[in-house]
Design a protein around this motif. Structure first.
Motif, PDB file in Angstrom:
ATOM      1  N   LYS A 117       0.852  -1.201   0.000  1.00  0.00           N
ATOM      2  CA  LYS A 117       0.000   0.000   0.000  1.00  0.00           C
ATOM      3  C   LYS A 117       0.885   1.247   0.000  1.00  0.00           C
ATOM      4  O   LYS A 117       0.670   2.184  -0.768  1.00  0.00           O
ATOM      5  CB  LYS A 117      -0.912  -0.036   1.242  1.00  0.00           C
ATOM      6  N   GLU A 118       1.887   1.224   0.853  1.00  0.00           N
ATOM      7  CA  GLU A 118       2.770   2.384   0.958  1.00  0.00           C
ATOM      8  C   GLU A 118       3.503   2.635  -0.362  1.00  0.00           C
ATOM      9  O   GLU A 118       3.563   3.757  -0.850  1.00  0.00           O
ATOM     10  CB  GLU A 118       3.773   2.126   2.087  1.00  0.00           C
ATOM     11  N   GLU A 121       1.067   3.968  -3.039  1.00  0.00           N
ATOM     12  CA  GLU A 121       0.651   5.357  -2.768  1.00  0.00           C
ATOM     13  C   GLU A 121       1.810   6.329  -2.984  1.00  0.00           C
ATOM     14  O   GLU A 121       1.647   7.365  -3.617  1.00  0.00           O
ATOM     15  CB  GLU A 121       0.123   5.472  -1.333  1.00  0.00           C
ATOM     16  N   PHE A 131      -7.601  -3.152  -1.250  1.00  0.00           N
ATOM     17  CA  PHE A 131      -7.501  -3.937  -0.023  1.00  0.00           C
ATOM     18  C   PHE A 131      -8.874  -4.507   0.299  1.00  0.00           C
ATOM     19  O   PHE A 131      -9.873  -3.797   0.194  1.00  0.00           O
ATOM     20  CB  PHE A 131      -7.164  -3.007   1.139  1.00  0.00           C
ATOM     21  N   GLY A 192      -4.956  -8.289  -0.518  1.00  0.00           N
ATOM     22  CA  GLY A 192      -5.069  -7.265  -1.551  1.00  0.00           C
ATOM     23  C   GLY A 192      -5.202  -7.902  -2.924  1.00  0.00           C
ATOM     24  O   GLY A 192      -5.039  -9.115  -3.086  1.00  0.00           O
TER      25      GLY A 192
END
Ligand SMILES: Cc1cc2nc3c(=O)[nH]c(=O)nc-3n(C[C@H](O)[C@H](O)[C@H](O)COP(=O)(O)OP(=O)(O)OC[C@H]3O[C@@H](n4cnc5c(N)ncnc54)[C@H](O)[C@@H]3O)c2cc1C
Length: 444
Positions: A117-118, A121, A131, A192
């Motif tokens: 995710k990090e 993004e 997710f 995910g």
């Protein structure tokens, strides 16, 4: 070993319908004569290693050599499922590595959710990343027993830090939550889904903008020590590397013959299914488990279509069609028909007509002890490997690549002990792959 090179004309996966303008790119017309780091393989492992090297501040030259078009191996033909294995293998992992070792793997895989995710993004990557929760459905009594025993082992391991995330449901609850009427037991947890080809090619584009030299359609045939460097031999000539990274997964024996029988190419099949009329959206991604290694996996895409892979009933009994096979230019008989009928498992989809509009094959890299090989190769300084991710690379590659990049830059390798390459692992001769697949013997 040329028999283990990727073949020309692979089947086209659904993910490869995303056009990438640099799919057959060569940053320079000629192969550079030398480089600080040469990475072999432009899939998820090779690309994320390059990305993290640059993020760590490596400012030397990096050349990436790819046998076919960019990211045309397993990464571009997988199920798009970022699903950590938290509880399901706890018994066997604990037997091999003790509670601490088993927890280390589960915690490492769980950490991939936040790390992915990090990354997406921070790098602003458009790759349909979502997710949600995954639901493991256990459809046979042996699958139910295995799930319950593993879940029990998982809950009692004091070193596991992600227990809060995993829920076990039984009886009516299992049927309601899973949407599968035959389900007596299901287990849900965060997972995910994404478009893997878009993720990797976006990262690769950014690496090239920062100076990575990409050379597609350049099969690597081997390497030999030349003074303190590695002379990398390719079909287009040689390149001298201070450090060499092997990220060739299933095809590793083509570059490193000592991985013959240690990383074995296994052929898998996946599909994309479109409903004729859109039924209710499935609430989860899925793992559908039968006996032993027989399982399917499914992601519920936001556009109402699904990607389903597995069909192991049609694959695993027939060793000759999948074991030690690098040919992803063909399918396996019976698999399309298997997927055509697949969505009837879900009660909301029972009467929905579906079209299996894409079916493709891909080659997975299974290792002899079922864990990836990561780190600097024993007795071969400055040659590193990150390979052997089975059908389960999405929750293992990213942080392995991050750790490997740090290791290449001189730091300790921080991956689960089970993943670290060692002389002991390299000299073991026991191959657990066929036993893990239910010992197939017949021919199709
Ligand atoms: C059908 C299928 C479904 C899957 N589903 C899932 C899933 O849903 N979730 C999940 O977690 N995992 C899944 N996987 C596994 C996952 O895709 C892999 O673990 C992961 O993509 C491995 O990435 P990689 O970069 O190591 O390998 P790859 O993507 O295969 O990259 C290796 C690259 O090296 C190149 N190469 C090989 N040999 C040479 C050579 N000699 N010279 C130059 N280049 C070379 C190849 O062409 C390839 O591009 C699936 C795999 C398949 C095949």
């Amino acid at each position: 070993m040329t028999d283990y090179l990727p073949v020309p004309n692979p089947t086209k996966s659904f993910w490869l319908t995303a056009e990438v303008d640099f799919h057959d790119h060569r940053s320079t017309a000629e192969l550079p004569a030398e480089a600080d780091i040469v990475i072999v393989g432009s899939g998820y492992a090779g690309t994320t290693t390059a990305h993290f090297l640059m993020e760590e501040g490596f400012d030397g030259t990096i050349v990436m050599l790819e046998a076919r078009d960019v990211c045309s191996g397993a990464t571009a033909r997988n199920g798009g499922h970022l699903k950590p294995s938290l509880y399901y293998s706890q018994k066997s992992w604990t037997k091999k590595f003790g509670e601490k070792g088993a927890a280390e793997i589960a915690n490492f895989e769980f950490a991939h959710l936040a790390a992915m995710k990090e990354l997406i993004e921070r790098e602003k990557i458009d790759c349909d990343f979502v997710f949600g929760r995954s639901c493991d459905v256990h459809l046979t009594s042996s699958a139910v027993n295995a799930a319950l025993e593993n879940y029990q082992q998982f809950t009692k391991n004091p070193y596991i830090t992600c227990k809060h995330d995993v829920q076990l449901h039984v009886g009516e609850n299992a049927k309601t939550i899973s949407h599968v009427l035959d389900s007596e037991v299901c287990v849900t947890f965060t997972a995910g889904q994404l478009w893997p080809y878009k993720l990797v090619t976006s990262l690769l584009r950014k690496c090239m903008q920062k100076g990575l030299n990409l050379q597609t359609n350049t099969p690597v045939l081997g390497s030999e020590k030349f003074e303190d460097k590695w002379l990398v031999k390719t079909a287009r000539g040689t390149i001298l590397a201070k450090k060499l990274v092997i990220a060739t997964n299933a095809y590793t024996a083509s570059v490193e013959p000592r991985f013959l029988n240690k990383i074995v190419p296994i052929k898998g099949i996946c599909s994309h299914i479109t409903p004729k009329v859109r039924p209710s959206h499935l609430s989860h991604t899925y793992g559908i488990r039968y006996d032993g290694a027989d399982q399917d996996y499914l992601i519920n895409r936001a556009d109402g279509t699904v990607v389903v892979g597995g069909a192991k009933k049609h694959i695993f009994p027939f060793k000759n069609v999948f074991y030690n096979v690098v040919d992803d230019s063909t399918l396996i008989p019976g698999t399309k028909e298997y997927f055509d009928d697949y969505m009837k498992h879900f009660h909301d989809w029972k009467f929905t007509e579906t079209e299996t509009d894409h079916v493709w094959s891909g080659i997975l890299g299974y290792t002899d002890d079922s864990f990836p090989y990561v780190g600097e190769m024993p007795h071969e300084s400055n040659k590193f490997i990150i390979a052997g991710f089975h059908g389960h690379g999405m929750p293992r590659v990213l942080l392995s690549a991050k750790a490997l990049a740090s290791n290449i830059m001189g730091k300790e390798l921080e991956v689960p002990a089970a993943f670290k390459i060692s002389q002991e692992r390299m000299t073991k001769t026991r191959n657990e792959i066929l036993a893990s697949l239910g010992t197939p013997v017949a021919r199709l």
